[in-house]
Design a protein around this motif. Structure first.
Motif, PDB file in Angstrom:
ATOM      1  N   GLN A  71       0.831  -1.275   0.026  1.00 19.49           N
ATOM      2  CA  GLN A  71       0.006  -0.014   0.080  1.00 19.49           C
ATOM      3  C   GLN A  71       0.855   1.092  -0.006  1.00 19.49           C
ATOM      4  O   GLN A  71       0.401   2.315  -0.389  1.00 19.49           O
ATOM      5  N   THR A  74       2.972   4.389  -3.470  1.00 22.90           N
ATOM      6  CA  THR A  74       1.752   5.176  -3.981  1.00 22.90           C
ATOM      7  C   THR A  74       2.408   5.677  -5.397  1.00 22.90           C
ATOM      8  O   THR A  74       1.472   6.232  -6.012  1.00 22.90           O
ATOM      9  N   PHE A 212       2.073  11.232   4.423  1.00 20.41           N
ATOM     10  CA  PHE A 212       1.066  10.597   3.738  1.00 20.41           C
ATOM     11  C   PHE A 212      -0.192  11.311   4.419  1.00 20.41           C
ATOM     12  O   PHE A 212      -0.203  11.791   5.468  1.00 20.41           O
ATOM     13  N   ALA A 284       5.522  10.715   1.434  1.00 21.35           N
ATOM     14  CA  ALA A 284       4.953  10.162   0.177  1.00 21.35           C
ATOM     15  C   ALA A 284       5.947  10.166  -1.030  1.00 21.35           C
ATOM     16  O   ALA A 284       7.074  10.673  -0.973  1.00 21.35           O
ATOM     17  N   GLU A 285       5.798   9.382  -1.765  1.00 17.71           N
ATOM     18  CA  GLU A 285       6.482   9.042  -2.939  1.00 17.71           C
ATOM     19  C   GLU A 285       7.876   8.202  -2.487  1.00 17.71           C
ATOM     20  O   GLU A 285       8.653   8.422  -3.196  1.00 17.71           O
TER      21      GLU A 285
END
Length: 347
Positions: A71, A74, A212, A284-285
């Motif tokens: 999950q 991303t 996130f 993120a990323e």
């Protein structure tokens, strides 16, 4: 009245001396002999045939870890030019800030845009289980649902491991030959605590990494590291912050054993880690995932039921197949926190 006459039959075999047992007929019993007295004679022939072990038809799996790492991939391809064995992600850097005043009688010099790219390759993964007609026809449980469930879980477990293994990489090389290095903090003698989380979050923020889910970074830790954090008894530690400084009643985080969000980080405890001393702090990323968009392919493994092709149609196979690849996307978005691999001892 005259006394009875006759002698006892051979099966009325209670002994005449101590220890005394009452004479009696042969007893047909369930057995085994170890739970019966030595006399009268016990016959377990019939019981041995009809008193058998009962089986619970529910089949229990091994204890399983939660599958969570996929999950966090991303970054996924959204506009592929064509099908290929890898996907290339492009980065174009921003123009440096311009803070020098212009001169009225001179034109500005043009600047160049710098760029780089990351290539993530895809590989095939999968496995299958084949069972026979004899097994299906004689097993006391239905084999097909059992095999299908175990195959399906194996697909998820395998993808979880591939995603986590990608997070273990120390460096990522881009197409312009530059290398990004993953930051690592802590050490083999450290215990997970507020300081390490604060340092990790500050490092991510210094690199402009986005959290996130709006405003939270994520840290996946092992149960051993969770014990480190819960045992941090300083007046700035987790236990004091969520327990002693709270209402002190049953139902708080200490009482429930929940870590939750701490130091701006959503803490996730997981037992599918590379080792007990490595935690993954991510923004993120941090992680990318590539897969084929051809018909029959996609982001998740697919179940494959093989056609039965043997001459007597006895061999049936079910498996899973996936064409996928994982890679760290931005090394700035990932920090590995290293700690001791053992529980923190009592002080």
């Amino acid at each position: 009245m005259p006394a009875g006459t006759g002698t006892a039959g051979s099966n009325q075999n209670g002994p005449a001396t101590s220890p005394m047992y009452s004479p009696g007929e042969i007893v047909t019993a369930a057995g085994p002999l170890s739970i019966n007295a030595p006399a009268p004679v016990v016959d377990i022939t019939l019981g041995g045939q009809f008193v058998t072990k009962a089986y619970d038809l529910a089949v229990y799996p091994a204890l399983r870890p939660q599958l969570i790492f996929d999950q966090f991939a991303t970054v996924r391809p959204t506009r592929l030019t064509h099908r290929g064995g890898s996907a290339r992600f492009s980065f174009v850097n921003d123009i440096p800030e311009q803070t020098t005043p212009l001169l009225e009688n001179l034109d500005v010099d043009s600047v160049t845009l710098t760029s780089k790219a990351l290539t993530v390759s895809m590989r095939e993964y999968g496995t299958a289980v084949t069972n026979t007609a004899l097994l299906r026809g004689t097993s006391m449980i239905a084999m097909d649902p059992l095999i299908a469930e175990r195959v399906g879980y194996n697909a998820g477990l395998s993808m979880n491991t591939l995603a986590r293994t990608a997070l273990d990489a120390s460096t990522v090389t881009y197409d312009d030959a530059t290398t990004g290095t993953v930051t690592q903090i802590g050490g083999s003698t450290s215990y997970l605590n507020s300081y390490l989380l604060q340092t990790g979050v500050a490092t991510l923020q210094q690199s402009n990494v986005r959290p996130f889910m709006g405003d939270r970074f994520v840290c996946v830790i092992s149960p051993v590291q969770a014990q480190h954090l819960k045992w941090d008894t300083a007046d700035t530690g987790w236990r004091w912050m969520v327990g002693y400084s709270g209402d002190g009643t049953a139902g708080n985080s200490v009482f429930m054993g929940e870590i939750g969000t701490y130091e701006g980080v959503r803490i996730i405890v997981n037992n599918a880690m590379t080792d007990n001393g490595t935690a993954y702090l991510m923004g993120a990323e941090a992680l990318a995932k590539v897969y084929s968009d051809a018909p029959g392919f996609g982001p998740n493994p697919r179940t494959v039921v093989s056609p039965v092709v043997d001459k007597l149609r006895r061999y049936a196979s079910v498996g899973w197949y996936h064409l996928v690849g994982y890679s760290i996307f931005r090394t700035e978005s990932l920090i590995r926190i290293k700690t001791a691999t053992a529980f923190k001892p009592q002080e």
